[in-house]
Motif scaffolding. Sequence first.
Motif, PDB file in Angstrom:
ATOM      1  N   ILE A   9       4.075   4.364   3.139  1.00 28.27           N
ATOM      2  CA  ILE A   9       3.699   4.758   4.496  1.00 28.27           C
ATOM      3  C   ILE A   9       2.826   3.689   5.147  1.00 28.27           C
ATOM      4  CG2 ILE A   9       2.327   6.417   5.836  1.00 28.27           C
ATOM      5  CD1 ILE A   9       3.299   8.596   3.908  1.00 28.27           C
ATOM      6  N   ALA A  10       1.816   3.213   4.403  1.00 28.62           N
ATOM      7  CA  ALA A  10       0.883   2.232   4.957  1.00 28.62           C
ATOM      8  C   ALA A  10       1.559   0.883   5.197  1.00 28.62           C
ATOM      9  CB  ALA A  10      -0.307   2.066   4.017  1.00 28.62           C
ATOM     10  N   ARG A  11       2.370   0.434   4.245  1.00 22.92           N
ATOM     11  CA  ARG A  11       2.989  -0.882   4.332  1.00 22.92           C
ATOM     12  C   ARG A  11       3.986  -0.986   5.488  1.00 22.92           C
ATOM     13  NH1 ARG A  11       6.367  -1.421  -0.372  1.00 22.92           N
ATOM     14  NH2 ARG A  11       4.415  -1.106  -1.494  1.00 22.92           N
ATOM     15  N   ASN A  12       4.653   0.131   5.791  1.00 22.54           N
ATOM     16  CA  ASN A  12       5.707   0.101   6.811  1.00 22.54           C
ATOM     17  C   ASN A  12       5.323   0.814   8.103  1.00 22.54           C
ATOM     18  OD1 ASN A  12       8.226  -1.047   5.258  1.00 22.54           O
ATOM     19  ND2 ASN A  12       7.261   0.399   3.856  1.00 22.54           N
ATOM     20  N   ASN A  13       4.042   1.193   8.212  1.00 23.17           N
ATOM     21  CA  ASN A  13       3.574   1.904   9.414  1.00 23.17           C
ATOM     22  C   ASN A  13       4.434   3.126   9.732  1.00 23.17           C
ATOM     23  OD1 ASN A  13       1.427   0.077  10.021  1.00 23.17           O
ATOM     24  ND2 ASN A  13       2.940  -1.382  10.796  1.00 23.17           N
ATOM     25  N   ARG A  57      -6.817   5.044  -2.257  1.00 17.66           N
ATOM     26  CA  ARG A  57      -6.094   3.844  -2.703  1.00 17.66           C
ATOM     27  C   ARG A  57      -6.914   2.584  -2.486  1.00 17.66           C
ATOM     28  NH1 ARG A  57      -2.855   3.464  -5.947  1.00 17.66           N
ATOM     29  NH2 ARG A  57      -1.262   2.167  -5.007  1.00 17.66           N
ATOM     30  N   GLY A  58      -7.680   2.562  -1.367  1.00 16.36           N
ATOM     31  CA  GLY A  58      -8.533   1.416  -1.078  1.00 16.36           C
ATOM     32  C   GLY A  58      -7.778   0.138  -0.759  1.00 16.36           C
ATOM     33  N   LYS A  59      -6.517   0.275  -0.311  1.00 16.68           N
ATOM     34  CA  LYS A  59      -5.696  -0.911  -0.059  1.00 16.68           C
ATOM     35  C   LYS A  59      -5.645  -1.314   1.406  1.00 16.68           C
ATOM     36  CE  LYS A  59      -2.692  -0.839  -4.076  1.00 16.68           C
ATOM     37  NZ  LYS A  59      -1.307  -1.021  -4.567  1.00 16.68           N
ATOM     38  N   ILE A  60      -6.009  -0.427   2.319  1.00 18.38           N
ATOM     39  CA  ILE A  60      -6.031  -0.762   3.741  1.00 18.38           C
ATOM     40  C   ILE A  60      -7.371  -0.360   4.322  1.00 18.38           C
ATOM     41  CG2 ILE A  60      -3.532  -0.673   4.127  1.00 18.38           C
ATOM     42  CD1 ILE A  60      -3.777   2.143   5.037  1.00 18.38           C
ATOM     43  N   THR A 103     -10.432   1.433   9.373  1.00 14.77           N
ATOM     44  CA  THR A 103      -9.975   1.434  10.774  1.00 14.77           C
ATOM     45  C   THR A 103      -8.482   1.694  10.855  1.00 14.77           C
ATOM     46  OG1 THR A 103     -11.709  -0.142  11.385  1.00 14.77           O
ATOM     47  CG2 THR A 103      -9.853   0.090  12.906  1.00 14.77           C
ATOM     48  N   ASP A 104      -7.705   0.993  10.024  1.00 15.99           N
ATOM     49  CA  ASP A 104      -6.244   1.184  10.029  1.00 15.99           C
ATOM     50  C   ASP A 104      -5.883   2.613   9.622  1.00 15.99           C
ATOM     51  OD1 ASP A 104      -5.785  -1.383  10.852  1.00 15.99           O
ATOM     52  OD2 ASP A 104      -5.443  -2.177   8.828  1.00 15.99           O
ATOM     53  N   ILE A 105      -6.606   3.162   8.656  1.00 21.45           N
ATOM     54  CA  ILE A 105      -6.338   4.533   8.222  1.00 21.45           C
ATOM     55  C   ILE A 105      -6.617   5.508   9.355  1.00 21.45           C
ATOM     56  CG2 ILE A 105      -7.110   6.378   6.670  1.00 21.45           C
ATOM     57  CD1 ILE A 105      -7.624   4.196   4.563  1.00 21.45           C
ATOM     58  N   ALA A 106      -7.710   5.282  10.069  1.00 19.51           N
ATOM     59  CA  ALA A 106      -8.062   6.162  11.190  1.00 19.51           C
ATOM     60  C   ALA A 106      -6.934   6.207  12.212  1.00 19.51           C
ATOM     61  CB  ALA A 106      -9.362   5.681  11.849  1.00 19.51           C
ATOM     62  N   PHE A 107      -6.416   5.041  12.582  1.00 14.21           N
ATOM     63  CA  PHE A 107      -5.322   5.003  13.554  1.00 14.21           C
ATOM     64  C   PHE A 107      -4.035   5.593  12.970  1.00 14.21           C
ATOM     65  CE2 PHE A 107      -8.042   1.733  15.530  1.00 14.21           C
ATOM     66  CZ  PHE A 107      -8.014   2.175  16.847  1.00 14.21           C
ATOM     67  N   PHE A 128       2.261   5.967  -4.657  1.00 13.98           N
ATOM     68  CA  PHE A 128       3.459   5.210  -4.287  1.00 13.98           C
ATOM     69  C   PHE A 128       3.864   5.533  -2.850  1.00 13.98           C
ATOM     70  CE2 PHE A 128       8.031   4.804  -3.797  1.00 13.98           C
ATOM     71  CZ  PHE A 128       8.342   3.598  -4.410  1.00 13.98           C
ATOM     72  N   ILE A 129       3.913   6.826  -2.524  1.00  8.16           N
ATOM     73  CA  ILE A 129       4.299   7.243  -1.172  1.00  8.16           C
ATOM     74  C   ILE A 129       3.271   6.759  -0.151  1.00  8.16           C
ATOM     75  CG2 ILE A 129       4.824   9.216   0.310  1.00  8.16           C
ATOM     76  CD1 ILE A 129       6.865   8.741  -1.916  1.00  8.16           C
ATOM     77  N   SER A 130       1.990   6.831  -0.492  1.00  7.64           N
ATOM     78  CA  SER A 130       0.940   6.365   0.416  1.00  7.64           C
ATOM     79  C   SER A 130       1.109   4.882   0.724  1.00  7.64           C
ATOM     80  CB  SER A 130      -0.439   6.624  -0.188  1.00  7.64           C
ATOM     81  OG  SER A 130      -0.690   8.006  -0.320  1.00  7.64           O
TER      82      SER A 130
END
Length: 382
Positions: free
Chosen positions: A87-91, A341-344, A347-351, A82-84
């Motif tokens: 974090i990902a959805r809202n940068n 999670r495999g949702k993003i 590349t996005d995770i790296a940044f 949930f927390i992940s």
Amino acid sequence: MDKQDRIMLQLVDHHMPPALQQSDHVYSSINEALQTAKPNNFLYYINTFGLEYIVVGVRRNQTYCGFVLTGPFLSSIPDTDFISDIIARNNLPVSERKQLQEFYRSLSVISSNDSNSLGELIVNLCLHPHTDSQIITPEIVKPVLDKLQQDTKIAESQTTIEFRYEFERRLMEAIARGDKVELAKILNEGNSFSNVSDRIPESPIRSAKNLLITLNTLCRVAAERGGLHPVYLDTISERFSITIERATNLPNIKKLNFVIIQEYCEAVQAYSTRKYSVIVKNAVNYIDLNLEKPLTLQDIAADIHVNPSHLSRKFKQEVQMTMMDYINQKRVEESKLHLQRGKISITDIAFMVGFNDLNYFTRVFKKYMSMTPSQYVKNAKS
């Protein structure tokens, strides 16, 4: 809130993390939705941070005046995934994970039936103007001091009191060291807080809560001695303060004794900088709280006001790895939570975790995990 988005009355018992502050346009959109709604309607609002609210329009003589917003609460338990996602959805900065986790865990989790009941209650409360409440109390009954009885009680309980304070001392030392093995041994020997007689005989729940508040403070002090950063201390302490007050029965309160003790100990074990010198401690704290930002030896040294070469030597000597290895290891640990999670995208995770080059992220990840991020994702799915 009035229809110009101004706060007219605010009753808040929690501290909203800065990363979750919502923009003013949110209130405008709520106002727009409620102005056209029926007087008996309520809005179930969920923002981009997953925080849930019940919102009811206020009308006077059929004229819309503003709204009452109640929350935040949650409809599901906020786990690591949930927390992940938040974090990902809202940068959001990945370095905020611990603070966000503590905040979300402090919120009430309510069912759909409860939220409907809450909406109906507030709709009916909003049918009349707001009235300030005023507390009344009965006369205070002063206790009568019986000197003989007091002397007898002190003599009989001296051994128990001495044991309790010795127990507290050992408990705090174990927490300060992050020593879970010693802590388990101490807890098996007995819990002094369970053996204290009710300080408020007519209210055993209030008495038990007061003891838990004391325990929360003792554990916070012990964790501070153990080198836990104030950011972590504040969020853990506040969450338990809220949880204690929300506890409704003695079994839950008793269970909280062990939860509080163990969680502070685990936090020290995971985040303590006690074993480090002041210079290295400051560097580690800076890295942990700024993981998503560009981090170089020169920048960190400048921020904590030390010579880069001296910092590099001290860090390697005390942490048993170079500063860049430590940074990369922390970033890989954070990236694993999002890869699972495999949702993003990778590349996005790296940044997100602080790498500005996908190829470099892949090389670093493979160095620590003996596989590429893509292979890690494939294994996680299987």
